[in-house]
Design an enzyme around this catalytic site. Structure first.
Site, PDB file in Angstrom:
ATOM      1  N   ARG A   5      -6.627  -3.329 -10.824  1.00  0.00           N
ATOM      2  CA  ARG A   5      -7.348  -2.683  -9.823  1.00  0.00           C
ATOM      3  C   ARG A   5      -8.516  -3.552  -9.425  1.00  0.00           C
ATOM      4  NH1 ARG A   5      -7.104   3.843  -9.609  1.00  0.00           N
ATOM      5  NH2 ARG A   5      -5.161   3.701  -8.283  1.00  0.00           N
ATOM      6  N   ASP A  12      -6.296  -0.592 -17.214  1.00  0.00           N
ATOM      7  CA  ASP A  12      -6.916  -1.454 -16.628  1.00  0.00           C
ATOM      8  C   ASP A  12      -8.535  -1.755 -17.422  1.00  0.00           C
ATOM      9  OD1 ASP A  12      -5.415  -1.080 -14.602  1.00  0.00           O
ATOM     10  OD2 ASP A  12      -6.728   0.230 -13.251  1.00  0.00           O
TER      11      ASP A  12
HETATM   12  O1  F6P Z   1      -4.706   2.268 -12.992  1.00  0.00           O
HETATM   13  C1  F6P Z   1      -3.670   1.574 -13.556  1.00  0.00           C
HETATM   14  C2  F6P Z   1      -2.944   0.867 -12.483  1.00  0.00           C
HETATM   15  O2  F6P Z   1      -1.729   0.487 -13.163  1.00  0.00           O
HETATM   16  C3  F6P Z   1      -3.461  -0.038 -11.610  1.00  0.00           C
HETATM   17  O3  F6P Z   1      -3.561  -1.331 -12.393  1.00  0.00           O
HETATM   18  C4  F6P Z   1      -2.664  -0.268 -10.462  1.00  0.00           C
HETATM   19  O4  F6P Z   1      -3.488  -0.824  -9.405  1.00  0.00           O
HETATM   20  C5  F6P Z   1      -2.277   1.174 -10.306  1.00  0.00           C
HETATM   21  O5  F6P Z   1      -2.541   1.938 -11.508  1.00  0.00           O
HETATM   22  C6  F6P Z   1      -0.934   1.225  -9.828  1.00  0.00           C
HETATM   23  O6  F6P Z   1      -0.545   2.537  -9.554  1.00  0.00           O
HETATM   24  P1  F6P Z   1       0.752   3.224  -9.330  1.00  0.00           P
HETATM   25  O7  F6P Z   1       1.840   2.250  -9.640  1.00  0.00           O
HETATM   26  O8  F6P Z   1       0.832   4.501  -9.897  1.00  0.00           O
HETATM   27  O9  F6P Z   1       0.878   3.344  -7.739  1.00  0.00           O
END
Ligand code: F6P
Length: 341
Positions: A171, A127
């Protein structure tokens, strides 16, 4: 010294390059012993370790993911969590800990260092939203993946005279959308920092159709319209209280289709952005972070994070790095707007 290492939060290309650098420099130059904790803070809470010798890091530089595993476990959300962390580190004779993570993992690291544990953090996240560092590793790789997808979508979109809406991760920060959209020549880029006007988005799409091409809209998963709410979460929360984002791309595509009268499709890149081999930039940055973290430990530093400033690796207070998110400034978004429509 006996140094513990862990990777927490979402995985990210370049994690293995940091681990390799810590092990190679720690063992090779300082004669350290490196102890890996499995699955982020879970491994520390449960004393789940793996010895990290030179053999353990052979061949891992180009590999995506993390050989240590990861989790979103939050010791501060568990009864007696911080005490269990302290007990494990004492029992295993760990002199210092190198947690590699984003705002959540390093937020825990900040609190632990304030409680007296020796901690040197390494910033990671696709991010790019960690403050006090110009870039985090993983971001360049994610942008490269998204840009390649946008390049491919231009040709299929134009062939079918339809709008393609590309939903990217990030995010609450629009860095991936901004950079991938600029690099891929998107006609509209929507980021969480700038609530968007649906009429404006539709007008840009219409203009693109009028000029004989098909629009590509890049939307960050956390983007929101100015008026009204689009449902962009699944309602689920992780151990750090973050809602799971997703769905804005499809909702926007439906609105654009309705208003332009032309077909629109959504493409959600999702975890493809996080998987696979790191870019050269991320391999080098991650390696330099790992080397610098070991030096910081041996300089007796604690409560610091290694960071990139220009082309230099510096040390910054962990508390400053985790106090607030690094968001896209208005002037950076204005640069991208020149190419909208
Ligand atoms: O923080 C990294 C990230 O890939 C964000 O861009 C995304 O919102 C989140 O993690 C998704 O998390 P996970 O796939 O672990 O639920």
């Amino acid at each position: 010294m006996r140094i513990g290492i862990l990777t927490g939060g979402g995985d990210c290309p370049g994690l293995n390059a940091v681990i390799r650098a810590v092990v190679r420099k720690g063992i090779g130059e300082y004669g350290d012993e490196i102890v890996g904790f499995r699955d982020g803070w879970r491994g520390v809470l449960e004393g789940d370790t793996v010895p990290m010798d030179l053999r353990a890091v052979r061949g891992i530089l180009p590999r995506g993911g993390t050989v240590l595993g990861t989790s979103r476990t939050n010791p501060y959300a568990l009864d007696g969590g911080p005490e269990r962390v302290r007990e494990t580190l004492e029992r295993l004779g760990i002199d210092a800990l190198i947690p590699i993570g984003g705002e959540d993992t390093l937020g825990v690291a900040t609190k632990l260092s304030e409680a007296g544990l020796k901690v040197v953090g390494v910033p990671k996240t696709i991010d790019n939203d960690l403050d006090s560092t110009d870039y985090t590793f993983g971001f360049d790789t994610a942008v490269g993946v998204a840009m390649e997808a946008i390049d491919r979508l231009h040709t299929t979109g134009d062939s079918h005279h339809r709008t393609l809406v590309v939903e990217v991760m990030g995010r609450h920060a629009g860095w991936i959308a901004l950079h991938a959209g600029m690099a891929g020549g998107a006609n509209v880029i929507l980021i969480p920092e700038n609530p968007f006007d649906v009429d404006g988005v539709v007008a840009h799409c219409q203009h693109r159709f009028d000029s004989g091409y098909s629009p590509i809209v890049v939307v960050s998963e956390g983007a929101q319209p100015k008026d009204g709410d689009l449902i962009t979460t699944t309602g689920e929360k992780d151990a750090f209280g973050h809602v799971r984002l997703g769905g804005i791309g499809q909702q926007l595509a439906s609105l654009i289709e309705e208003r332009t009268g032309r077909e629109a499709r959504a493409v959600v890149l999702g975890h493809i952005q996080r998987g696979g081999t790191p870019s050269p930039f991320d391999r080098v940055l991650a390696t330099r972070f790992g080397l610098s973290a070991v030096d910081a430990v041996h300089d007796g530093q604690s409560g610091v994070m290694v960071a990139l400033r220009g082309t230099d690796i510096v040390r910054v207070p962990l508390s400053a790095a985790t106090a607030k998110l690094k968001l896209v400034p208005a002037e950076r978004y204005a640069e991208a707007e020149v190419f909208f429509g």
